[in-house]
Design an enzyme around this catalytic site. Structure first.
Site, PDB file in Angstrom:
ATOM      1  N   GLY A  19       0.792  -1.232   0.000  1.00 44.58           N
ATOM      2  CA  GLY A  19       0.000   0.000   0.000  1.00 44.58           C
ATOM      3  C   GLY A  19       0.823   1.280   0.000  1.00 44.58           C
ATOM      4  O   GLY A  19       1.839   1.387  -0.695  1.00 44.58           O
ATOM      5  N   ILE A  20       0.359   2.236   0.784  1.00 49.04           N
ATOM      6  CA  ILE A  20       1.001   3.558   0.811  1.00 49.04           C
ATOM      7  C   ILE A  20       2.452   3.434   1.280  1.00 49.04           C
ATOM      8  O   ILE A  20       3.355   4.055   0.716  1.00 49.04           O
ATOM      9  CB  ILE A  20       0.207   4.508   1.743  1.00 49.04           C
ATOM     10  CG1 ILE A  20      -1.178   4.791   1.152  1.00 49.04           C
ATOM     11  CG2 ILE A  20       0.970   5.814   1.963  1.00 49.04           C
ATOM     12  CD1 ILE A  20      -2.112   5.581   2.058  1.00 49.04           C
ATOM     13  N   ASP A  60       6.350  -5.009  15.016  1.00 48.05           N
ATOM     14  CA  ASP A  60       4.969  -4.678  15.376  1.00 48.05           C
ATOM     15  C   ASP A  60       5.025  -3.334  16.094  1.00 48.05           C
ATOM     16  O   ASP A  60       5.638  -3.218  17.166  1.00 48.05           O
ATOM     17  CB  ASP A  60       4.429  -5.780  16.299  1.00 48.05           C
ATOM     18  CG  ASP A  60       3.038  -5.469  16.824  1.00 48.05           C
ATOM     19  OD1 ASP A  60       2.514  -4.364  16.565  1.00 48.05           O
ATOM     20  OD2 ASP A  60       2.470  -6.344  17.513  1.00 48.05           O
ATOM     21  N   VAL A  61       4.380  -2.325  15.525  1.00 46.39           N
ATOM     22  CA  VAL A  61       4.517  -0.978  16.110  1.00 46.39           C
ATOM     23  C   VAL A  61       3.860  -0.846  17.482  1.00 46.39           C
ATOM     24  O   VAL A  61       4.098   0.139  18.182  1.00 46.39           O
ATOM     25  CB  VAL A  61       3.971   0.134  15.173  1.00 46.39           C
ATOM     26  CG1 VAL A  61       4.790   0.245  13.906  1.00 46.39           C
ATOM     27  CG2 VAL A  61       2.492  -0.061  14.860  1.00 46.39           C
ATOM     28  N   ASN A  87       3.770   5.072   9.421  1.00 41.59           N
ATOM     29  CA  ASN A  87       2.692   4.877   8.451  1.00 41.59           C
ATOM     30  C   ASN A  87       1.765   3.713   8.793  1.00 41.59           C
ATOM     31  O   ASN A  87       0.607   3.704   8.384  1.00 41.59           O
ATOM     32  CB  ASN A  87       3.344   4.643   7.069  1.00 41.59           C
ATOM     33  CG  ASN A  87       2.363   4.070   6.065  1.00 41.59           C
ATOM     34  OD1 ASN A  87       1.502   4.783   5.558  1.00 41.59           O
ATOM     35  ND2 ASN A  87       2.467   2.771   5.790  1.00 41.59           N
ATOM     36  N   TYR A 163     -11.732   4.487  14.185  1.00 42.97           N
ATOM     37  CA  TYR A 163     -10.675   4.877  13.232  1.00 42.97           C
ATOM     38  C   TYR A 163     -10.558   6.403  13.210  1.00 42.97           C
ATOM     39  O   TYR A 163      -9.456   6.958  13.272  1.00 42.97           O
ATOM     40  CB  TYR A 163     -11.017   4.344  11.831  1.00 42.97           C
ATOM     41  CG  TYR A 163      -9.985   4.696  10.774  1.00 42.97           C
ATOM     42  CD1 TYR A 163      -8.784   4.009  10.681  1.00 42.97           C
ATOM     43  CD2 TYR A 163     -10.219   5.727   9.851  1.00 42.97           C
ATOM     44  CE1 TYR A 163      -7.831   4.329   9.705  1.00 42.97           C
ATOM     45  CE2 TYR A 163      -9.284   6.054   8.878  1.00 42.97           C
ATOM     46  CZ  TYR A 163      -8.092   5.349   8.807  1.00 42.97           C
ATOM     47  OH  TYR A 163      -7.161   5.679   7.841  1.00 42.97           O
ATOM     48  N   LYS A 167      -7.259   8.743  14.262  1.00 42.76           N
ATOM     49  CA  LYS A 167      -6.536   9.662  13.377  1.00 42.76           C
ATOM     50  C   LYS A 167      -6.569  11.101  13.918  1.00 42.76           C
ATOM     51  O   LYS A 167      -5.629  11.872  13.717  1.00 42.76           O
ATOM     52  CB  LYS A 167      -7.104   9.579  11.955  1.00 42.76           C
ATOM     53  CG  LYS A 167      -6.843   8.222  11.282  1.00 42.76           C
ATOM     54  CD  LYS A 167      -5.357   7.892  11.211  1.00 42.76           C
ATOM     55  CE  LYS A 167      -5.069   6.599  10.480  1.00 42.76           C
ATOM     56  NZ  LYS A 167      -3.635   6.278  10.374  1.00 42.76           N
ATOM     57  N   PRO A 192      -4.209  11.757   4.044  1.00 45.03           N
ATOM     58  CA  PRO A 192      -4.725  11.362   2.732  1.00 45.03           C
ATOM     59  C   PRO A 192      -6.247  11.263   2.750  1.00 45.03           C
ATOM     60  O   PRO A 192      -6.875  11.234   3.818  1.00 45.03           O
ATOM     61  CB  PRO A 192      -4.100   9.980   2.500  1.00 45.03           C
ATOM     62  CG  PRO A 192      -3.063   9.796   3.563  1.00 45.03           C
ATOM     63  CD  PRO A 192      -3.496  10.659   4.700  1.00 45.03           C
ATOM     64  N   VAL A 195      -7.375   6.526  -0.955  1.00 40.94           N
ATOM     65  CA  VAL A 195      -6.244   5.935  -1.667  1.00 40.94           C
ATOM     66  C   VAL A 195      -6.548   4.470  -1.975  1.00 40.94           C
ATOM     67  O   VAL A 195      -6.968   3.711  -1.092  1.00 40.94           O
ATOM     68  CB  VAL A 195      -4.949   6.003  -0.824  1.00 40.94           C
ATOM     69  CG1 VAL A 195      -3.739   5.663  -1.682  1.00 40.94           C
ATOM     70  CG2 VAL A 195      -4.782   7.380  -0.200  1.00 40.94           C
TER      71      VAL A 195
HETATM   72  P1  NAI Z   1      -2.743  -1.220   4.014  1.00 45.58           P
HETATM   73  O1  NAI Z   1      -3.678  -2.022   4.856  1.00 45.58           O
HETATM   74  O2  NAI Z   1      -2.685  -1.489   2.555  1.00 45.58           O
HETATM   75  O3  NAI Z   1      -1.260  -1.314   4.613  1.00 45.58           O
HETATM   76  C1  NAI Z   1      -1.026  -1.153   5.995  1.00 45.58           C
HETATM   77  C2  NAI Z   1       0.278  -1.845   6.358  1.00 45.58           C
HETATM   78  O4  NAI Z   1       0.469  -1.690   7.769  1.00 45.58           O
HETATM   79  C3  NAI Z   1       0.246  -3.360   6.074  1.00 45.58           C
HETATM   80  O5  NAI Z   1       1.413  -3.728   5.374  1.00 45.58           O
HETATM   81  C4  NAI Z   1       0.176  -3.984   7.465  1.00 45.58           C
HETATM   82  O6  NAI Z   1       0.802  -5.272   7.540  1.00 45.58           O
HETATM   83  C5  NAI Z   1       0.905  -2.944   8.306  1.00 45.58           C
HETATM   84  N1  NAI Z   1       0.546  -3.051   9.724  1.00 45.58           N
HETATM   85  C6  NAI Z   1      -0.682  -3.240  10.277  1.00 45.58           C
HETATM   86  N2  NAI Z   1      -0.588  -3.339  11.607  1.00 45.58           N
HETATM   87  C7  NAI Z   1       0.732  -3.205  11.924  1.00 45.58           C
HETATM   88  C8  NAI Z   1       1.472  -3.219  13.134  1.00 45.58           C
HETATM   89  N3  NAI Z   1       0.861  -3.425  14.316  1.00 45.58           N
HETATM   90  N4  NAI Z   1       2.805  -3.027  13.080  1.00 45.58           N
HETATM   91  C9  NAI Z   1       3.431  -2.828  11.897  1.00 45.58           C
HETATM   92  N5  NAI Z   1       2.797  -2.834  10.715  1.00 45.58           N
HETATM   93  C10 NAI Z   1       1.458  -3.012  10.727  1.00 45.58           C
HETATM   94  O7  NAI Z   1      -3.134   0.310   4.294  1.00 45.58           O
HETATM   95  P2  NAI Z   1      -2.768   1.657   3.490  1.00 45.58           P
HETATM   96  O8  NAI Z   1      -3.977   2.077   2.751  1.00 45.58           O
HETATM   97  O9  NAI Z   1      -1.480   1.518   2.794  1.00 45.58           O
HETATM   98  O10 NAI Z   1      -2.636   2.662   4.730  1.00 45.58           O
HETATM   99  C11 NAI Z   1      -1.389   3.127   5.239  1.00 45.58           C
HETATM  100  C12 NAI Z   1      -1.665   4.257   6.216  1.00 45.58           C
HETATM  101  O11 NAI Z   1      -2.377   5.314   5.543  1.00 45.58           O
HETATM  102  C13 NAI Z   1      -2.534   3.854   7.402  1.00 45.58           C
HETATM  103  O12 NAI Z   1      -2.088   4.501   8.564  1.00 45.58           O
HETATM  104  C14 NAI Z   1      -3.914   4.364   7.002  1.00 45.58           C
HETATM  105  O13 NAI Z   1      -4.750   4.588   8.114  1.00 45.58           O
HETATM  106  C15 NAI Z   1      -3.561   5.638   6.264  1.00 45.58           C
HETATM  107  N6  NAI Z   1      -4.590   6.119   5.352  1.00 45.58           N
HETATM  108  C16 NAI Z   1      -5.036   5.340   4.310  1.00 45.58           C
HETATM  109  C17 NAI Z   1      -6.020   5.819   3.469  1.00 45.58           C
HETATM  110  C18 NAI Z   1      -6.569   5.019   2.320  1.00 45.58           C
HETATM  111  O14 NAI Z   1      -7.536   5.490   1.679  1.00 45.58           O
HETATM  112  N7  NAI Z   1      -6.028   3.857   1.980  1.00 45.58           N
HETATM  113  C19 NAI Z   1      -6.604   7.166   3.653  1.00 45.58           C
HETATM  114  C20 NAI Z   1      -6.055   7.878   4.772  1.00 45.58           C
HETATM  115  C21 NAI Z   1      -5.076   7.375   5.583  1.00 45.58           C
END
Ligand code: NAI
Length: 266
Positions: A19-20, A60-61, A87, A163, A167, A192, A195
């Site tokens: 992802g991001i 693990d954060v 992130n 959630y 945030k 964001p 996304v």
């Molecule tokens: P995603 O679900 O595709 O990726 C999240 C990543 O965080 C995954 O690789 C997961 O394994 C990792 N993760 C989860 N729990 C964890 C932990 N305890 N320790 C370490 N790693 C952990 O999500 P995405 O969309 O890439 O989101 C990334 C960030 O952007 C998040 O903080 C999300 O809340 C934020 N965000 C995303 C939006 C969207 O529309 N996708 C919009 C606004 C913010």
């Protein structure tokens, strides 16, 4: 030791397996940064590290020792830590009356406590290291918030209260940390909008099950509300992160910046 001009900054990113986070890692690596990718998922962490020929540190954060070990490994290999991007995050769709304490704790545990622990581990290192160059901050910390932490617009807002609260707390943490660590470290948050990642796919699937509407409907409705006329890509987020990490943003701290194609204005 001051960083040599030819050597890129050391940039650590949590949740970088996909992802991001993965897009951020690619963007910084392309610019010559020495990237450190981290994720709770060891497989995706290893895959990102292998793709980018970068250091991979599973963590693990929500675990303070993991966060400290992430910083220690980055410094052991690269000598310093210039940018930390907190992130990693999770999302869950559940109506307010059905949420229980476990849901609440898990959400705030990863999104808020996880950001805090990563930020704290990074700040301890950055405060102890010399500046990048005279007059520049010793480090930069970016937190991943969301426009969901600011506004309740859209039907989905009603089923992500934990959630949204998480945030909003990240935005507040950004402000406290900016004051606590100035002028040595700048701390800013990215908000964001929409996304297209696995997180959104899962949200769309759960919304469809909850409301009995076709898959894709929630996504299409939200995209239609974006004034810029398209969904956001992870690369859009990466562009803002690279600006905030650059010398051009050295005077900015405590800010939470929307990058949402104008969605919050609608
Ligand atoms: P995603 O679900 O595709 O990726 C999240 C990543 O965080 C995954 O690789 C997961 O394994 C990792 N993760 C989860 N729990 C964890 C932990 N305890 N320790 C370490 N790693 C952990 O999500 P995405 O969309 O890439 O989101 C990334 C960030 O952007 C998040 O903080 C999300 O809340 C934020 N965000 C995303 C939006 C969207 O529309 N996708 C919009 C606004 C913010």
């Amino acid at each position: 030791m001051t960083q040599a001009a030819s050597v890129g900054p050391v940039v650590a990113i949590t949740g970088a397996g996909q992802g991001i986070g993965r897009a951020l890692a690619r963007a910084f690596a392309r610019q010559g940064a020495r990237v450190v990718v981290s994720d709770i998922d060891g497989m995706s962490c290893a895959s990102a590290a292998s793709e980018l020929q970068a250091l991979g540190v599973p963590a693990d954060v929500t675990n303070a020792e993991h966060c400290a070990a992430l910083v220690e490994r980055a410094v052991a290999v690269h000598g310093r830590l210039d940018v930390m991007i907190c992130n990693a995050g999770i999302m869950q769709l559940k109506p307010l009356l059905e949420l229980d304490g476990k849901d609440w704790d898990r959400m705030l545990g990863v999104n808020v406590k996880g950001s805090f622990l990563t930020l704290q581990a990074a700040a301890r290192q950055m405060l102890a290291q010399p500046p990048l160059a005279d007059g520049r901050p010793r480090g930069k910390i970016l937190l991943m918030a969301s426009i969901a932490g600011r506004s309740g617009a859209g039907p989905i807002a009603a089923v992500i209260p934990h959630y949204r609260a998480s945030k909003a707390a990240v935005i507040s943490l950004t402000q406290s940390a900016a004051v606590a660590f100035a002028p040595q470290i700048t701390v800013n948050a990215i908000c964001p909008g929409l996304v297209e990642t696995d997180m959104w796919q899962r949200m769309d699937r759960d919304w469809s099950a909850l409301q009995g509407v076709p898959r894709g409907q929630a996504w299409q409705q939200r995209v239609a509300a974006v004034p810029m006329g398209r969904a956001q890509t992870p690369e859009d987020v990466a562009d803002l992160a690279m600006f905030l990490a650059s010398p051009a943003a050295d005077y900015m701290t405590g800010q939470s910046i929307n990058i949402d194609g104008g969605l919050m204005m609608n």
